[in-house]
Scaffold this motif. Structure first.
Motif, PDB file in Angstrom:
ATOM      1  N   ASN A   1       0.839  -1.198   0.000  1.00 16.04           N
ATOM      2  CA  ASN A   1       0.000   0.000   0.000  1.00 16.04           C
ATOM      3  C   ASN A   1       0.885   1.263   0.000  1.00 16.04           C
ATOM      4  O   ASN A   1       1.775   1.439   0.837  1.00 16.04           O
ATOM      5  N   GLY A   2       0.657   2.148  -0.973  1.00 14.17           N
ATOM      6  CA  GLY A   2       1.422   3.388  -1.058  1.00 14.17           C
ATOM      7  C   GLY A   2       2.749   3.248  -1.780  1.00 14.17           C
ATOM      8  O   GLY A   2       3.529   4.228  -1.806  1.00 14.17           O
ATOM      9  N   ILE A   3       3.004   2.103  -2.374  1.00 16.29           N
ATOM     10  CA  ILE A   3       4.254   1.888  -3.105  1.00 16.29           C
ATOM     11  C   ILE A   3       4.041   2.195  -4.589  1.00 16.29           C
ATOM     12  O   ILE A   3       3.012   1.836  -5.177  1.00 16.29           O
ATOM     13  N   VAL A   4       5.018   2.850  -5.196  1.00 16.54           N
ATOM     14  CA  VAL A   4       4.939   3.166  -6.622  1.00 16.54           C
ATOM     15  C   VAL A   4       5.134   1.879  -7.426  1.00 16.54           C
ATOM     16  O   VAL A   4       6.109   1.149  -7.223  1.00 16.54           O
ATOM     17  N   THR A   5       4.192   1.602  -8.317  1.00 16.16           N
ATOM     18  CA  THR A   5       4.246   0.372  -9.104  1.00 16.16           C
ATOM     19  C   THR A   5       4.639   0.613 -10.568  1.00 16.16           C
ATOM     20  O   THR A   5       5.067  -0.330 -11.252  1.00 16.16           O
ATOM     21  N   GLU A   6       4.496   1.840 -11.030  1.00 17.81           N
ATOM     22  CA  GLU A   6       4.818   2.108 -12.428  1.00 17.81           C
ATOM     23  C   GLU A   6       5.201   3.580 -12.599  1.00 17.81           C
ATOM     24  O   GLU A   6       4.612   4.467 -11.957  1.00 17.81           O
ATOM     25  N   GLU A   7       6.190   3.803 -13.458  1.00 14.57           N
ATOM     26  CA  GLU A   7       6.601   5.176 -13.782  1.00 14.57           C
ATOM     27  C   GLU A   7       6.021   5.546 -15.139  1.00 14.57           C
ATOM     28  O   GLU A   7       6.311   4.907 -16.150  1.00 14.57           O
ATOM     29  N   ILE A   8       5.201   6.568 -15.171  1.00 14.39           N
ATOM     30  CA  ILE A   8       4.578   7.019 -16.409  1.00 14.39           C
ATOM     31  C   ILE A   8       5.425   8.092 -17.081  1.00 14.39           C
ATOM     32  O   ILE A   8       5.547   8.118 -18.310  1.00 14.39           O
ATOM     33  N   GLN A   9       6.024   8.965 -16.296  1.00 14.00           N
ATOM     34  CA  GLN A   9       6.931   9.989 -16.827  1.00 14.00           C
ATOM     35  C   GLN A   9       8.055  10.211 -15.821  1.00 14.00           C
ATOM     36  O   GLN A   9       7.796  10.377 -14.628  1.00 14.00           O
ATOM     37  N   THR A  10       9.293  10.194 -16.304  1.00 11.34           N
ATOM     38  CA  THR A  10      10.450  10.336 -15.426  1.00 11.34           C
ATOM     39  C   THR A  10      10.518  11.743 -14.829  1.00 11.34           C
ATOM     40  O   THR A  10      10.267  12.739 -15.519  1.00 11.34           O
ATOM     41  N   GLY A  11      10.854  11.815 -13.556  1.00 12.11           N
ATOM     42  CA  GLY A  11      11.074  13.100 -12.881  1.00 12.11           C
ATOM     43  C   GLY A  11      12.563  13.305 -12.628  1.00 12.11           C
ATOM     44  O   GLY A  11      13.348  12.354 -12.652  1.00 12.11           O
ATOM     45  N   TYR A  12      12.932  14.541 -12.373  1.00 14.23           N
ATOM     46  CA  TYR A  12      14.348  14.857 -12.149  1.00 14.23           C
ATOM     47  C   TYR A  12      14.482  15.781 -10.942  1.00 14.23           C
ATOM     48  O   TYR A  12      13.589  16.591 -10.655  1.00 14.23           O
ATOM     49  N   ARG A  13      15.618  15.635 -10.270  1.00 10.79           N
ATOM     50  CA  ARG A  13      15.851  16.421  -9.058  1.00 10.79           C
ATOM     51  C   ARG A  13      17.336  16.730  -8.915  1.00 10.79           C
ATOM     52  O   ARG A  13      18.189  16.101  -9.553  1.00 10.79           O
ATOM     53  N   THR A  14      17.622  17.713  -8.087  1.00  8.41           N
ATOM     54  CA  THR A  14      18.987  18.004  -7.655  1.00  8.41           C
ATOM     55  C   THR A  14      19.049  17.766  -6.153  1.00  8.41           C
ATOM     56  O   THR A  14      18.066  17.344  -5.537  1.00  8.41           O
ATOM     57  N   LYS A  15      20.193  18.052  -5.560  1.00 12.52           N
ATOM     58  CA  LYS A  15      20.309  17.882  -4.116  1.00 12.52           C
ATOM     59  C   LYS A  15      19.472  18.909  -3.358  1.00 12.52           C
ATOM     60  O   LYS A  15      19.083  18.675  -2.221  1.00 12.52           O
ATOM     61  N   GLU A  16      19.202  20.041  -4.004  1.00 16.34           N
ATOM     62  CA  GLU A  16      18.476  21.102  -3.325  1.00 16.34           C
ATOM     63  C   GLU A  16      16.959  21.022  -3.501  1.00 16.34           C
ATOM     64  O   GLU A  16      16.201  21.281  -2.574  1.00 16.34           O
ATOM     65  N   ARG A  17      16.498  20.614  -4.686  1.00 19.15           N
ATOM     66  CA  ARG A  17      15.053  20.639  -4.927  1.00 19.15           C
ATOM     67  C   ARG A  17      14.683  19.706  -6.072  1.00 19.15           C
ATOM     68  O   ARG A  17      15.553  19.214  -6.802  1.00 19.15           O
ATOM     69  N   THR A  18      13.369  19.491  -6.203  1.00 14.67           N
ATOM     70  CA  THR A  18      12.837  18.667  -7.290  1.00 14.67           C
ATOM     71  C   THR A  18      12.586  19.551  -8.500  1.00 14.67           C
ATOM     72  O   THR A  18      11.819  20.525  -8.418  1.00 14.67           O
ATOM     73  N   LEU A  19      13.243  19.227  -9.607  1.00 18.63           N
ATOM     74  CA  LEU A  19      13.039  20.006 -10.822  1.00 18.63           C
ATOM     75  C   LEU A  19      11.697  19.686 -11.472  1.00 18.63           C
ATOM     76  O   LEU A  19      10.985  20.582 -11.938  1.00 18.63           O
ATOM     77  N   ARG A  20      11.359  18.386 -11.490  1.00 16.99           N
ATOM     78  CA  ARG A  20      10.072  17.960 -12.020  1.00 16.99           C
ATOM     79  C   ARG A  20       9.675  16.661 -11.339  1.00 16.99           C
ATOM     80  O   ARG A  20      10.437  15.697 -11.364  1.00 16.99           O
ATOM     81  N   PRO A  21       8.500  16.604 -10.703  1.00 19.01           N
ATOM     82  CA  PRO A  21       8.093  15.356 -10.059  1.00 19.01           C
ATOM     83  C   PRO A  21       7.777  14.287 -11.106  1.00 19.01           C
ATOM     84  O   PRO A  21       7.366  14.580 -12.236  1.00 19.01           O
ATOM     85  N   ALA A  22       7.981  13.053 -10.706  1.00 18.59           N
ATOM     86  CA  ALA A  22       7.701  11.933 -11.611  1.00 18.59           C
ATOM     87  C   ALA A  22       6.215  11.590 -11.562  1.00 18.59           C
ATOM     88  O   ALA A  22       5.605  11.538 -10.488  1.00 18.59           O
ATOM     89  N   LYS A  23       5.635  11.347 -12.717  1.00 22.46           N
ATOM     90  CA  LYS A  23       4.244  10.915 -12.785  1.00 22.46           C
ATOM     91  C   LYS A  23       4.216   9.398 -12.644  1.00 22.46           C
ATOM     92  O   LYS A  23       4.871   8.688 -13.414  1.00 22.46           O
ATOM     93  N   VAL A  24       3.482   8.923 -11.637  1.00 22.52           N
ATOM     94  CA  VAL A  24       3.547   7.493 -11.296  1.00 22.52           C
ATOM     95  C   VAL A  24       2.163   6.921 -11.026  1.00 22.52           C
ATOM     96  O   VAL A  24       1.182   7.663 -10.858  1.00 22.52           O
ATOM     97  N   LYS A  25       2.140   5.571 -10.975  1.00 15.62           N
ATOM     98  CA  LYS A  25       0.966   4.819 -10.545  1.00 15.62           C
ATOM     99  C   LYS A  25       1.283   4.236  -9.174  1.00 15.62           C
ATOM    100  O   LYS A  25       2.362   3.674  -8.970  1.00 15.62           O
ATOM    101  N   VAL A  26       0.347   4.356  -8.241  1.00 15.92           N
ATOM    102  CA  VAL A  26       0.596   3.975  -6.849  1.00 15.92           C
ATOM    103  C   VAL A  26      -0.358   2.854  -6.442  1.00 15.92           C
ATOM    104  O   VAL A  26      -1.538   2.853  -6.809  1.00 15.92           O
ATOM    105  N   ALA A  27       0.196   1.882  -5.707  1.00 16.10           N
ATOM    106  CA  ALA A  27      -0.616   0.765  -5.231  1.00 16.10           C
ATOM    107  C   ALA A  27      -1.528   1.211  -4.104  1.00 16.10           C
ATOM    108  O   ALA A  27      -1.130   1.983  -3.232  1.00 16.10           O
ATOM    109  N   SER A  28      -2.766   0.689  -4.132  1.00 15.43           N
ATOM    110  CA  SER A  28      -3.745   1.017  -3.082  1.00 15.43           C
ATOM    111  C   SER A  28      -4.338  -0.275  -2.562  1.00 15.43           C
ATOM    112  O   SER A  28      -4.938  -1.042  -3.344  1.00 15.43           O
ATOM    113  N   CYS A  29      -4.160  -0.534  -1.289  1.00 19.22           N
ATOM    114  CA  CYS A  29      -4.632  -1.797  -0.709  1.00 19.22           C
ATOM    115  C   CYS A  29      -6.130  -1.732  -0.455  1.00 19.22           C
ATOM    116  O   CYS A  29      -6.633  -0.769   0.137  1.00 19.22           O
ATOM    117  N   THR A  30      -6.836  -2.777  -0.921  1.00 18.47           N
ATOM    118  CA  THR A  30      -8.306  -2.807  -0.773  1.00 18.47           C
ATOM    119  C   THR A  30      -8.735  -3.704   0.368  1.00 18.47           C
ATOM    120  O   THR A  30      -9.931  -3.785   0.681  1.00 18.47           O
TER     121      THR A  30
END
Length: 211
Positions: free
Chosen positions: A177-206
């Motif tokens: 639950n809450g674990i990323v299962t798939e990357e739809i678009q790659t994100g990039y970051r530096t040590k100081e900040r996130t340049l672009r967050p990654a678009k992902v699919k996240v698991a949801s426990c039912t």
């Protein structure tokens, strides 16, 4: 008898005049003499005149000091303005040089991409794919030299600072639950900040959810 009286009267008058002169204090005579000399020649001004002269001299000194401080302030402002312009110009020059250096690192990547696109249409598709993959690795290497790296996604817990959840995937495993299962678009970051967050699919426990 009359002759003797006439001779004695003048002598008695002279003695009385001498006694009167002796009775006058010497200080009064000196004061009158000094006062007369001072008023006659004007050697010592009266106290109000002296205070006015001192006040006028003080005003002149303060006005001169004010003019000096005003000139110094104007000079300091001009120096600060010139310093700020020089610093901004130096910063702009540094940004330009840094951009040129990074552009030089990307030129070889572009060369390899041009080679991949120049492959003849009859060539093996696998060879083309391998060439494009090589260009991507080279591109990422340049980004890494700039301190930029991809955001970790699959298998990592969802983080709102790094990830942008665009889809959910149901799971029966509570540990996923809450674990990323798939990357739809790659994100990039530096040590100081996130340049672009990654678009992902996240698991949801039912499991355990009520209908």
């Amino acid at each position: 008898m009359n002759t003797e009286k006439e001779n004695t009267l003048p002598e008695q008058a002279e003695e009385e005049i001498c006694e009167v002169e002796k009775s006058i204090p010497e200080t009064e005579k000196d004061t009158d003499a000094e006062g007369g000399d001072a008023s006659a020649f004007g050697e010592s001004p009266s106290p109000p005149d002296r205070e006015a002269e001192e006040m006028a001299a003080l005003i002149e000194t303060l006005e001169e000091r004010n003019r000096e401080l005003t000139a110094a302030l104007a000079s300091a402002r001009a120096d600060f303005f010139n310093y700020r312009k020089r610093v901004e110009r130096d910063r702009q020059r540094e940004r330009t040089v840094a951009g040129e250096e990074k552009a030089m690192e990307f030129i070889p990547v572009l060369d390899n991409l041009d080679r991949a696109l120049a492959v003849k249409s009859g060539s093996d598709g696998k060879t083309v794919l391998e060439g494009v993959a090589m260009v991507r690795r080279q591109f990422l290497s340049v980004l890494e030299s700039m301190g930029v790296e991809p955001v970790p996604t699959v298998g990592y817990p969802f983080s709102p600072e790094l990830h942008d959840a665009v889809a959910a995937e149901e799971t029966d495993d509570p540990e996923k639950n809450g674990i990323v299962t798939e990357e739809i678009q790659t994100g990039y970051r530096t040590k100081e900040r996130t340049l672009r967050p990654a678009k992902v699919k996240v698991a949801s426990c039912t499991t355990g959810k009520t209908q």
